[in-house]
Design a protein around this motif. Structure first.
Motif, mmCIF file in Angstrom:
data_model
loop_
_atom_site.group_PDB
_atom_site.id
_atom_site.type_symbol
_atom_site.label_atom_id
_atom_site.label_comp_id
_atom_site.label_asym_id
_atom_site.label_seq_id
_atom_site.Cartn_x
_atom_site.Cartn_y
_atom_site.Cartn_z
ATOM 1 N N ARG A 294 5.195 19.470 -0.948
ATOM 2 C CA ARG A 294 5.105 19.434 0.520
ATOM 3 C C ARG A 294 3.837 18.724 0.985
ATOM 4 N NH1 ARG A 294 8.031 24.361 -0.038
ATOM 5 N NH2 ARG A 294 9.977 24.205 1.168
ATOM 6 N N LEU A 295 2.722 18.911 0.282
ATOM 7 C CA LEU A 295 1.490 18.219 0.654
ATOM 8 C C LEU A 295 1.662 16.717 0.508
ATOM 9 C CD1 LEU A 295 -1.462 18.224 1.505
ATOM 10 C CD2 LEU A 295 -2.098 18.554 -0.913
ATOM 11 N N ASP A 296 2.319 16.293 -0.581
ATOM 12 C CA ASP A 296 2.600 14.862 -0.771
ATOM 13 C C ASP A 296 3.456 14.331 0.384
ATOM 14 O OD1 ASP A 296 1.267 14.872 -3.247
ATOM 15 O OD2 ASP A 296 3.078 15.550 -4.272
ATOM 16 N N GLY A 297 4.448 15.138 0.779
ATOM 17 C CA GLY A 297 5.313 14.743 1.877
ATOM 18 C C GLY A 297 4.543 14.576 3.176
ATOM 19 N N ILE A 298 3.624 15.487 3.433
ATOM 20 C CA ILE A 298 2.806 15.424 4.649
ATOM 21 C C ILE A 298 1.914 14.176 4.630
ATOM 22 C CG2 ILE A 298 0.925 16.555 5.908
ATOM 23 C CD1 ILE A 298 2.194 19.240 5.045
ATOM 24 N N ILE A 299 1.372 13.848 3.453
ATOM 25 C CA ILE A 299 0.536 12.645 3.322
ATOM 26 C C ILE A 299 1.363 11.400 3.637
ATOM 27 C CG2 ILE A 299 -0.707 11.184 1.677
ATOM 28 C CD1 ILE A 299 -1.596 13.774 0.265
ATOM 29 N N LEU A 300 2.600 11.345 3.117
ATOM 30 C CA LEU A 300 3.468 10.197 3.388
ATOM 31 C C LEU A 300 3.817 10.115 4.874
ATOM 32 C CD1 LEU A 300 5.879 10.447 0.306
ATOM 33 C CD2 LEU A 300 4.106 8.728 0.689
ATOM 34 N N LEU A 301 4.099 11.252 5.491
ATOM 35 C CA LEU A 301 4.417 11.265 6.922
ATOM 36 C C LEU A 301 3.209 10.826 7.755
ATOM 37 C CD1 LEU A 301 6.550 14.531 7.279
ATOM 38 C CD2 LEU A 301 7.334 12.164 7.485
ATOM 39 N N ALA A 302 2.010 11.192 7.306
ATOM 40 C CA ALA A 302 0.794 10.748 8.005
ATOM 41 C C ALA A 302 0.671 9.228 7.925
ATOM 42 C CB ALA A 302 -0.434 11.418 7.393
ATOM 43 N N GLY A 303 1.023 8.675 6.774
ATOM 44 C CA GLY A 303 1.013 7.224 6.620
ATOM 45 C C GLY A 303 2.018 6.560 7.546
ATOM 46 N N PHE A 304 3.182 7.190 7.702
ATOM 47 C CA PHE A 304 4.197 6.646 8.605
ATOM 48 C C PHE A 304 3.719 6.687 10.056
ATOM 49 C CE2 PHE A 304 7.981 7.211 11.330
ATOM 50 C CZ PHE A 304 8.609 6.009 11.066
ATOM 51 N N GLY B 201 0.814 -1.209 0.000
ATOM 52 C CA GLY B 201 0.000 0.000 0.000
ATOM 53 C C GLY B 201 0.845 1.256 0.000
ATOM 54 N N ALA B 202 1.935 1.272 0.787
ATOM 55 C CA ALA B 202 2.826 2.432 0.825
ATOM 56 C C ALA B 202 3.481 2.646 -0.533
ATOM 57 C CB ALA B 202 3.897 2.227 1.900
ATOM 58 N N THR B 203 3.855 1.548 -1.195
ATOM 59 C CA THR B 203 4.464 1.640 -2.526
ATOM 60 C C THR B 203 3.468 2.203 -3.536
ATOM 61 O OG1 THR B 203 5.838 -0.291 -2.003
ATOM 62 C CG2 THR B 203 5.675 0.348 -4.315
ATOM 63 N N ALA B 204 2.234 1.712 -3.484
ATOM 64 C CA ALA B 204 1.189 2.201 -4.388
ATOM 65 C C ALA B 204 0.906 3.685 -4.141
ATOM 66 C CB ALA B 204 -0.089 1.383 -4.208
ATOM 67 N N PHE C 50 9.654 2.465 5.957
ATOM 68 C CA PHE C 50 10.366 3.637 6.485
ATOM 69 C C PHE C 50 10.923 4.477 5.337
ATOM 70 C CE2 PHE C 50 13.783 6.024 8.425
ATOM 71 C CZ PHE C 50 13.301 6.338 9.689
ATOM 72 N N ASN C 51 11.509 3.821 4.335
ATOM 73 C CA ASN C 51 12.096 4.547 3.199
ATOM 74 C C ASN C 51 11.066 5.404 2.483
ATOM 75 O OD1 ASN C 51 14.559 3.390 3.715
ATOM 76 N ND2 ASN C 51 14.460 1.921 2.022
ATOM 77 N N ILE C 52 9.898 4.827 2.214
ATOM 78 C CA ILE C 52 8.880 5.554 1.447
ATOM 79 C C ILE C 52 8.187 6.608 2.297
ATOM 80 C CG2 ILE C 52 6.632 5.345 0.298
ATOM 81 C CD1 ILE C 52 7.546 2.618 -0.734
ATOM 82 N N LEU C 53 7.622 6.180 3.419
ATOM 83 C CA LEU C 53 6.764 7.080 4.192
ATOM 84 C C LEU C 53 7.539 8.111 5.001
ATOM 85 C CD1 LEU C 53 4.063 4.538 5.439
ATOM 86 C CD2 LEU C 53 4.024 5.994 3.409
ATOM 87 N N MET C 54 8.611 7.678 5.641
ATOM 88 C CA MET C 54 9.365 8.599 6.487
ATOM 89 C C MET C 54 10.396 9.391 5.692
ATOM 90 S SD MET C 54 9.986 9.998 9.331
ATOM 91 C CE MET C 54 11.306 10.806 10.245
ATOM 92 N N ILE C 55 11.250 8.687 4.957
ATOM 93 C CA ILE C 55 12.354 9.366 4.280
ATOM 94 C C ILE C 55 11.870 10.288 3.167
ATOM 95 C CG2 ILE C 55 14.408 9.013 2.854
ATOM 96 C CD1 ILE C 55 15.032 6.562 4.512
ATOM 97 N N LEU C 56 11.081 9.742 2.229
ATOM 98 C CA LEU C 56 10.584 10.605 1.154
ATOM 99 C C LEU C 56 9.572 11.613 1.685
ATOM 100 C CD1 LEU C 56 10.221 8.388 -2.042
ATOM 101 C CD2 LEU C 56 11.949 10.100 -1.490
ATOM 102 N N GLY C 57 8.792 11.222 2.707
ATOM 103 C CA GLY C 57 7.846 12.157 3.308
ATOM 104 C C GLY C 57 8.554 13.348 3.908
ATOM 105 N N LEU C 58 9.574 13.085 4.719
ATOM 106 C CA LEU C 58 10.329 14.170 5.360
ATOM 107 C C LEU C 58 11.097 14.984 4.335
ATOM 108 C CD1 LEU C 58 11.228 15.472 8.018
ATOM 109 C CD2 LEU C 58 13.104 13.812 8.112
#
Length: 316
Positions: free
Chosen positions: A126-136, A110-113, A248-256
């Motif tokens: 930045r909005l995309d990043g916030i969405i990824l961080l919310a997922g993390f 799901g995180a990859t998708a 962690f790589n997708i949601l945290m790293i790319l999110g941040l």
């Protein structure tokens, strides 16, 4: 060019040593504050193995080379699922728990998708990043709830290893933390600068360098941890290390990274994203058959990765 290669080796060595020192020192300090072992495993140890990707991606974005940042994560995740799981399974068949097959791996899919969906316009704002961080945040909350439901009786074996070698004096622990951070920052800067210079000298895109050289260098901790764990019959650690690192790589790293510095994606192709998605899906598919990744399935994953690598080299 030779100097660039030597400095890339120096840079990645500094990053790997820095991640190890930071994790060791932070784990020792956390234990002195009576933080449960399992909490340390879910936070400090998990983040420690992904620290190389985090610092390299952040520095890449801040230095104006977003393709290195995104390529690093996409390449690392593909390598994790195909090369690392494949090698670990070839060493010893990997037994996967029902919970991992039904919950953890699907969450990684799901995180990859989600990443592919957000990057469909070749831009992570930045909005995309916030969405990824919310997922993390959701993933971390879920992990803690699962741990709370099962108690702290079963410490992570990777933590046990870290505990055996941890510095005992708090001042030494603090020194390790500071030394680790310094090595990560300096090593990341050297690594990114030299990788970019090498890409320009060879006429190769930064995206391809990120998918191969950078991803390979930053994935060394996961490779070492998973293969050793598989050899010792600790397949849960091997697969958990890979799945946790991918999320962690997708949601945290790319999110941040995207939240701090929006990323324009140019050198990462649709095929690269598709292979990343296919790799984690294949791991899930193989895991569902008797909850085991057999040696021949590991060989399929490794051969698939080598084929993908050959395709990239052919198209340089």
């Amino acid at each position: 060019m030779v100097l660039d290669v030597l400095l890339i080796v120096v840079g990645v060595t500094m990053v790997l040593v820095g991640a190890d020192r930071l994790t060791e020192g932070a784990s020792a300090l956390a234990r002195r504050m009576n933080i449960p072992e399992i909490v340390i495993g879910l936070t400090i140890v998990a983040a420690g193995t992904s620290a190389p990707e985090l610092f390299v991606s952040l520095v890449s974005a801040l230095k104006g080379t977003p393709d290195l940042a995104v390529g690093n994560v996409v390449g690392s995740n593909t390598m994790n699922c195909m090369l690392i799981v494949g090698c670990a399974a070839m060493v010893a068949p990997m037994t996967i728990s029902r919970s991992t097959v039904k919950k953890d791996i699907p969450f990684s899919i799901g995180a990859t998708a989600l990443l592919i969906l957000l990057a469909i316009d070749s831009f992570l704002g930045r909005l995309d990043g916030i969405i990824l961080l919310a997922g993390f945040t959701a993933f971390t909350t879920y992990s803690f709830l699962v741990v709370k439901g099962h108690g702290d009786a079963l410490p992570d074996q990777s933590e046990v290893t870290a505990q055996e070698n941890r510095p005992r004096h708090p001042l030494l622990s603090c020194f390790y933390v500071l030394l680790g951070l310094a090595l990560l920052v300096i090593g990341s800067n050297v690594f990114v600068d030299r990788a970019s210079s090498l890409a320009l000298a060879l006429g190769v895109s930064e995206g391809v360098v990120g998918l191969t050289v950078v991803a390979g260098g930053t994935s060394l901790p996961e490779l070492a941890t998973s293969v050793v764990a598989a050899r010792k019959g600790q397949s849960a650690i091997a697969i958990g290390n890979v799945i946790g690192s991918n999320v962690f790589n997708i949601l945290m790293i790319l999110g941040l990274t995207a939240t701090i510095s929006p990323l324009a994606i140019e050198g990462i192709t649709t095929l690269d994203m598709a292979v990343m998605f296919l790799s984690v899906t294949l791991v899930w598919f193989f895991s569902r058959t008797r909850y085991t990744v057999e040696r021949w399935e590991g060989a399929v994953l490794v051969l698939g990765y080598l084929g993908y690598l050959a395709w990239m080299i052919y198209n340089l």
